[in-house]
Design a protein around this motif. Sequence first.
Motif, mmCIF file in Angstrom:
data_model
loop_
_atom_site.group_PDB
_atom_site.id
_atom_site.type_symbol
_atom_site.label_atom_id
_atom_site.label_comp_id
_atom_site.label_asym_id
_atom_site.label_seq_id
_atom_site.Cartn_x
_atom_site.Cartn_y
_atom_site.Cartn_z
ATOM 1 N N UNK B 26 59.032 35.440 43.693
ATOM 2 C CA UNK B 26 59.906 35.568 44.871
ATOM 3 C C UNK B 26 59.153 35.196 46.144
ATOM 4 N N UNK B 27 57.905 35.639 46.234
ATOM 5 C CA UNK B 27 57.110 35.312 47.421
ATOM 6 C C UNK B 27 56.868 33.808 47.494
ATOM 7 N N UNK B 28 56.548 33.197 46.345
ATOM 8 C CA UNK B 28 56.309 31.750 46.327
ATOM 9 C C UNK B 28 57.553 31.000 46.779
ATOM 10 N N UNK B 29 58.720 31.453 46.322
ATOM 11 C CA UNK B 29 59.963 30.788 46.710
ATOM 12 C C UNK B 29 60.152 30.848 48.225
ATOM 13 N N UNK B 30 59.871 32.003 48.806
ATOM 14 C CA UNK B 30 60.048 32.151 50.251
ATOM 15 C C UNK B 30 59.033 31.304 51.025
ATOM 16 N N UNK B 31 57.761 31.344 50.616
ATOM 17 C CA UNK B 31 56.742 30.537 51.303
ATOM 18 C C UNK B 31 57.033 29.050 51.127
ATOM 19 N N UNK B 32 57.561 28.668 49.956
ATOM 20 C CA UNK B 32 57.886 27.260 49.716
ATOM 21 C C UNK B 32 59.012 26.809 50.631
ATOM 22 N N UNK B 33 59.989 27.697 50.805
ATOM 23 C CA UNK B 33 61.164 27.321 51.590
ATOM 24 C C UNK B 33 60.868 27.309 53.082
ATOM 25 N N UNK B 34 60.047 28.248 53.534
ATOM 26 C CA UNK B 34 59.904 28.467 54.976
ATOM 27 C C UNK B 34 58.536 28.118 55.532
ATOM 28 N N UNK B 35 57.542 27.900 54.666
ATOM 29 C CA UNK B 35 56.186 27.814 55.195
ATOM 30 C C UNK B 35 55.631 29.210 55.447
ATOM 31 N N UNK B 36 54.356 29.271 55.812
ATOM 32 C CA UNK B 36 53.738 30.597 55.948
ATOM 33 C C UNK B 36 54.303 31.393 57.121
ATOM 34 N N UNK B 37 54.260 30.802 58.286
ATOM 35 C CA UNK B 37 54.581 31.568 59.490
ATOM 36 C C UNK B 37 56.035 32.023 59.510
ATOM 37 N N UNK B 38 56.935 31.157 59.055
ATOM 38 C CA UNK B 38 58.348 31.492 59.158
ATOM 39 C C UNK B 38 58.839 32.296 57.960
ATOM 40 N N UNK B 39 58.063 32.357 56.908
ATOM 41 C CA UNK B 39 58.455 33.163 55.756
ATOM 42 C C UNK B 39 58.628 34.619 56.190
ATOM 43 N N UNK B 40 59.658 35.264 55.640
ATOM 44 C CA UNK B 40 60.005 36.624 56.070
ATOM 45 C C UNK B 40 59.777 37.623 54.941
ATOM 46 N N UNK B 41 58.938 38.614 55.212
ATOM 47 C CA UNK B 41 58.723 39.664 54.215
ATOM 48 C C UNK B 41 60.024 40.410 53.964
ATOM 49 N N UNK B 42 60.847 40.554 54.974
ATOM 50 C CA UNK B 42 62.144 41.211 54.785
ATOM 51 C C UNK B 42 62.987 40.459 53.754
ATOM 52 N N UNK B 43 62.985 39.131 53.846
ATOM 53 C CA UNK B 43 63.710 38.341 52.841
ATOM 54 C C UNK B 43 63.178 38.601 51.439
ATOM 55 N N UNK B 54 56.975 49.447 49.702
ATOM 56 C CA UNK B 54 56.366 49.147 48.398
ATOM 57 C C UNK B 54 55.496 47.903 48.474
ATOM 58 N N UNK B 55 56.042 46.875 49.127
ATOM 59 C CA UNK B 55 55.270 45.636 49.225
ATOM 60 C C UNK B 55 53.919 45.905 49.881
ATOM 61 N N UNK B 56 53.936 46.786 50.864
ATOM 62 C CA UNK B 56 52.679 47.085 51.556
ATOM 63 C C UNK B 56 51.785 48.021 50.743
ATOM 64 N N UNK B 57 52.317 48.550 49.656
ATOM 65 C CA UNK B 57 51.436 49.290 48.733
ATOM 66 C C UNK B 57 50.747 48.312 47.787
#
Lengths: 223, 223
Positions: B26-43, B54-57
């Motif tokens: 899921x993280x790879x999909x978001x970074x792929x779609x948005x790039x690093x800076x614009x990728x959203x942890x909320x997404x 949880x993610x921050x754990x």
Amino acid sequence: MDTQLVQPKQTFMNLAPEKRESIVRAAAAEFAAQGYQRASLNNIVKQLGISKGSLYQYFDNKEALFLHVFDHFTLQVKQYVKASAAGNGRDDFFAVARQVLLAGIAFIDSHPEYFQVYLKVLFERDVPRREELVARVRLFSLEYFGPLADRAMEQGVLRRDIPPHKVVFILDALLDRFLQGYAQPHFDGGLALAGMSADRLHDEIDSMVAVLRTGLQPSDMGE
Amino acid sequence: MDTQLVQPKQTFMNLAPEKRESIVRAAAAEFAAQGYQRASLNNIVKQLGISKGSLYQYFDNKEALFLHVFDHFTLQVKQYVKASAAGNGRDDFFAVARQVLLAGIAFIDSHPEYFQVYLKVLFERDVPRREELVARVRLFSLEYFGPLADRAMEQGVLRRDIPPHKVVFILDALLDRFLQGYAQPHFDGGLALAGMSADRLHDEIDSMVAVLRTGLQPSDMGE
DNA sequence: CCATAATATGACCAGGCGGTCACATTATGA
DNA sequence: TCATAATGTGACCGCCTGGTCATATTATGG
């Protein structure tokens, strides 16, 4: 096809040309550095020393500002390519490729931020009217080299066993990569183009064109 | 050199492997779609159906998550290249190039989002440890083809009038462009690689390698 | 000089961001 | 069974974004 992508507001047109240019330049720098989505209008107005309200008197929104910057960019590119083509009408296929490469280098030298904007558009999604923008810059391959390669093939200066569209692909890939390597690191496959002196760069270009010539010319034309 | 870029927290390691994998995916999909800076942890957490806490754990911060995704990516690439190299130890220079091209296509087919992450890293600034990341993926050129070209030159299977580093540049540019064109539109110079059938694609690859062979081999080795 | 139009301004808005933390829930093992 | 440790949760924080608008300033021309 070569109409403007967007019309700035009348207020912008009423500005002094120097001010108009400084605004376009500051916006281009921000879009080049950050890409479209991450570019910040707050940064741009801060850099220019004007208020955000003023910017919105010049352009309807972020998208209109961006499209105007891109309009400016494509205009400049066309001027450079046209200038490089002038006086070289009778050169052969590979000499034209060399001219285009030199023109590209010259353009990047004088407008590095515009080339960055273009690269950002290529690799960013959600850029407004992205497809249309990319299509406008495709002059290095299809619209420009395509007919050239077809003509070269007819004249027998290209190997008969390589389809012209493949010649165009190879040329496009090498020229584009050369320019990308020149514009930013990590794309030059170890050639270290980025900081190269003009003389060394010209040598590199000449030998690259020579390789293309030996690889793509018929063997009976001498190597 | 091939150590890990970052260590996830112990809590992440304690998770079931399927869950770990789904998070990385899921993280790879978001970074792929948005790039690093614009990728959203909320997404990402919304997509996964877990809470942000949880993610921050699992990871210290956005950067650590990103670097772990990249670690995963480089690991996969190495496996693919190693697998393609196995059993082809005695092939010649151009056959190896063909194998790498095929391995690259196969990798993009099975992990398209990882290749997109890589492309985003190349063209985005302010990516954490960007230089280091790019260096790790440079296997297509310097570390891999460099020695290969040197050896090929010693064995006389490359033209003597082209420096090996230039051969590497050409090979790197064409292979990379081929893969980029396959992974996303507008980079294929009109070859329409993106939606091509496997058979046509293999034909395209074979003829591309044939062109390289005729262009870069000594003329006395037959064309 | 002054009325009017044109332009400039920045506080403000809703919304999204990365990141935090007090608290709820679950697992562990004696 | 129950104390303790491990893990899960989402409201909340400060910050930044693109965009708005009432108001202040300046230019125009009769």
